[in-house]
Scaffold this active site. Structure first.
Site, short mmCIF file in Angstrom:
data_model
loop_
_atom_site.label_atom_id
_atom_site.label_comp_id
_atom_site.label_asym_id
_atom_site.label_seq_id
_atom_site.Cartn_x
_atom_site.Cartn_y
_atom_site.Cartn_z
N GLY A 1 9.63 -24.31 -9.17
CA GLY A 1 8.67 -25.04 -8.33
C GLY A 1 7.53 -24.16 -7.83
N ALA A 2 7.30 -23.02 -8.49
CA ALA A 2 6.30 -22.05 -8.00
C ALA A 2 4.88 -22.61 -7.95
CB ALA A 2 6.33 -20.79 -8.86
N GLY B 1 4.24 -25.66 -6.85
CA GLY B 1 4.19 -26.70 -5.82
C GLY B 1 3.87 -26.13 -4.45
N THR C 1 5.73 -26.00 -1.51
CA THR C 1 6.77 -25.14 -0.92
C THR C 1 7.01 -23.93 -1.82
OG1 THR C 1 7.79 -27.15 -0.07
CG2 THR C 1 9.15 -25.16 -0.06
N GLY C 2 7.10 -24.18 -3.14
CA GLY C 2 7.38 -23.09 -4.08
C GLY C 2 6.30 -22.03 -4.05
N LYS D 1 -0.81 -25.51 -17.88
CA LYS D 1 -1.54 -25.93 -16.67
C LYS D 1 -2.27 -24.74 -16.06
CE LYS D 1 1.12 -29.78 -14.76
NZ LYS D 1 2.03 -30.15 -13.67
N LYS E 1 19.77 -34.58 -2.03
CA LYS E 1 20.00 -33.22 -1.56
C LYS E 1 21.49 -33.03 -1.27
CE LYS E 1 15.37 -32.81 0.49
NZ LYS E 1 14.64 -31.97 -0.44
N1 LIG Z 1 9.23 -30.31 5.78
C1 LIG Z 1 8.15 -30.97 5.42
O1 LIG Z 1 7.27 -31.26 6.26
C2 LIG Z 1 8.00 -31.36 3.97
C3 LIG Z 1 6.80 -31.90 3.51
C4 LIG Z 1 6.69 -32.23 2.17
C5 LIG Z 1 7.76 -32.01 1.29
N2 LIG Z 1 8.93 -31.49 1.78
C6 LIG Z 1 10.11 -31.24 0.89
O2 LIG Z 1 9.84 -30.07 0.14
C7 LIG Z 1 10.42 -30.19 -1.16
C8 LIG Z 1 9.40 -29.70 -2.18
O3 LIG Z 1 8.28 -30.55 -2.10
P1 LIG Z 1 6.81 -30.03 -2.39
O4 LIG Z 1 5.87 -31.06 -1.85
O5 LIG Z 1 6.66 -28.62 -1.99
O6 LIG Z 1 6.80 -30.11 -4.00
P2 LIG Z 1 5.54 -30.26 -4.96
O7 LIG Z 1 4.32 -29.67 -4.35
O8 LIG Z 1 5.47 -31.69 -5.40
O9 LIG Z 1 5.97 -29.33 -6.18
C9 LIG Z 1 7.08 -29.62 -6.98
C10 LIG Z 1 7.32 -28.47 -7.92
O10 LIG Z 1 8.47 -28.76 -8.71
C11 LIG Z 1 8.14 -28.48 -10.08
N3 LIG Z 1 8.97 -29.31 -10.95
C12 LIG Z 1 9.23 -30.64 -10.84
N4 LIG Z 1 10.06 -31.04 -11.83
C13 LIG Z 1 10.33 -29.93 -12.57
C14 LIG Z 1 11.11 -29.69 -13.73
N5 LIG Z 1 11.78 -30.67 -14.32
N6 LIG Z 1 11.17 -28.44 -14.22
C15 LIG Z 1 10.48 -27.43 -13.63
N7 LIG Z 1 9.73 -27.59 -12.52
C16 LIG Z 1 9.64 -28.83 -12.01
C17 LIG Z 1 6.66 -28.80 -10.21
O11 LIG Z 1 6.14 -28.14 -11.34
P3 LIG Z 1 4.96 -28.71 -12.28
O12 LIG Z 1 3.78 -27.80 -12.03
O13 LIG Z 1 5.52 -28.57 -13.64
O14 LIG Z 1 4.71 -30.14 -11.89
C18 LIG Z 1 6.16 -28.20 -8.89
O15 LIG Z 1 6.00 -26.82 -9.02
C19 LIG Z 1 10.80 -31.67 -1.36
O16 LIG Z 1 12.18 -31.78 -1.48
C20 LIG Z 1 10.33 -32.38 -0.10
O17 LIG Z 1 11.29 -33.27 0.40
C21 LIG Z 1 9.06 -31.17 3.08
#
Ligand SMILES: NC(=O)c1ccc[n+]([C@@H]2O[C@H](COP(=O)([O-])OP(=O)(O)OC[C@H]3O[C@@H](n4cnc5c(N)ncnc54)[C@H](OP(=O)(O)O)[C@@H]3O)[C@@H](O)[C@H]2O)c1
Length: 345
Positions: free
Chosen positions: A10-11, A13, A15-16, A43, A147
């Site tokens: 997820g690097a 994304g 959080t990543g 990408k 989760k």
């Molecule tokens: N605490 C808070 O306020 C808050 C807010 C938002 C989210 N969250 C939580 O944080 C978590 C992460 O969310 P985010 O918004 O940071 O994520 P995000 O920005 O949507 O990024 C998701 C990452 O996962 C990768 N990914 C998805 N499917 C994959 C696969 N099959 N193989 C390899 N990589 C894959 C994506 O890569 P690609 O570049 O390939 O797409 C991307 O790097 C979620 O569980 C969410 O519930 C919390």
């Protein structure tokens, strides 16, 4: 001590990327490899990881690759960290099995949300699969909020773990101002000026950019092995957030929409009824998730340091008193200066 080898999913994304930056700031302690799906190899964000940050990329299809390939990817890895999006939670189940086989020393699954108990409070935390049709591309998506199922798989496998929750991000916790000055950074997840249940319930908040800094401290620390950990910079109520925004901007937020506890439940139940008759309705799924978040955060008061301790979490503020996270006030200074990046949703 030798460097820990970290495999990060997820690097690219939100959080990543924060986690990646936090680990790269401590190059003496970590060597990071980014696990990228082959379909994303070209990408620009992936090229940036290689060219700008010198990160090694490992291309693996975690959904379709044979388990042996996953075991190979995880062999020699000290810490595996997942920051996969909500759509992909279930893909981690195969990684749990592979990590156990490969002898990974710490598995950090995709948590990163507010503190809430399992068992029906928030589907985002629980064991639920939903499907919906996207309004933008009309594709049908499976939405796995699982989760808890991933955590249970870890425990069943006796796999060493750390589960890290971060409260709500600063980046989605501020209201709009009458001048529109901060709207450039306003996420669609954040209603403009709503106050829930009187607005006095405290909530833990972490700046998105600090998640990685905390992760770098947590995964080096033996005390956090096989534990839940919560991070936060502040525990603030909505009323306190509005006061800070008014004081620092010099503007008055006169128009506020009061939302009661029963309004939140009505929103949740209305969304749920609409999903029953129209399962692919993406907007109603979002309304449902948002209502559950709001009830947990503002009515039940789940996302507080005290409740986290009650559930058995370690408190990162107490573990690392020397680390000074970005405070909500410092975040607002940058926000008013036009320096905050808007989340992509
Ligand atoms: N605490 C808070 O306020 C808050 C807010 C938002 C989210 N969250 C939580 O944080 C978590 C992460 O969310 P985010 O918004 O940071 O994520 P995000 O920005 O949507 O990024 C998701 C990452 O996962 C990768 N990914 C998805 N499917 C994959 C696969 N099959 N193989 C390899 N990589 C894959 C994506 O890569 P690609 O570049 O390939 O797409 C991307 O790097 C979620 O569980 C969410 O519930 C919390």
């Amino acid at each position: 001590m030798s460097k820990q080898k970290v495999l990060l999913l997820g690097a690219t994304g939100h959080t990543g990327n924060s986690i990646l930056q936090g680990l790269l700031r401590d190059k003496a302690s970590f060597e990071v490899v980014a696990l990228i799906r082959p379909s994303s190899a070209d990408k620009p964000d992936v090229h940036k990881l290689k060219e700008e940050f010198g990160v090694k990329i490992l291309l693996v299809d975690i959904i379709n690759a044979p388990v042996e390939e996953l075991v190979d990817a995880l062999t020699g890895i000290d810490v595996f960290i997942s920051a996969i999006d909500a759509l992909g939670q279930l893909a981690q189940l195969r990684l749990v099995a592979a990590a156990k086989q490969a002898g990974v020393k710490r598995f950090v699954p995709c948590a990163w949300i507010t503190v809430a108990p399992p068992g029906g409070i928030m589907k985002l935390r629980d064991l639920v699969s939903l499907s919906f049709r996207s309004p933008t591309d009309s594709n049908e998506y499976q939405y796995h909020h699982q989760k808890e199922q991933v955590y249970q798989e870890i425990w069943k496998a006796h796999l060493p773990y750390t589960i890290i929750d971060v409260g709500y991000w600063h980046q989605i916790s501020f209201p709009s101002l009458p001048s529109g000055k901060v709207d450039y950074a306003l996420s669609s997840l954040r209603p403009t000026a709503e106050i829930h249940h009187g607005g006095d319930t405290l909530n833990m908040l972490t700046d998105l950019r600090d998640i990685g800094n905390y992760v770098a401290l947590i995964i080096k620390d033996e005390r956090t092995l096989n534990r839940f950990v919560c991070t936060y910079s502040d525990a603030l109520s909505e009323n306190q957030i509005f006061e800070i925004m008014e004081e620092m901007s010099g503007e008055k937020i006169v128009e506020r929409k009061a939302i009661s506890a029963s309004d939140i439940l009505t929103m949740r139940d209305t969304a749920s009824a609409r999903i029953e008759t129209d399962p692919p309705n993406w907007r109603e799924h979002m309304m449902f998730i948002s209502a559950e978040y709001n009830y947990s955060k503002y009515v039940r008061g789940d996302n507080t340091p005290e409740y986290a301790k009650y559930l058995g979490y370690l408190d990162a503020r107490e573990l690392y008193p020397e680390f000074k996270p970005i405070s909500f006030r410092n975040f607002v200074t940058e926000l008013l200066d036009g320096k905050i990046e808007k989340p992509h949703y």
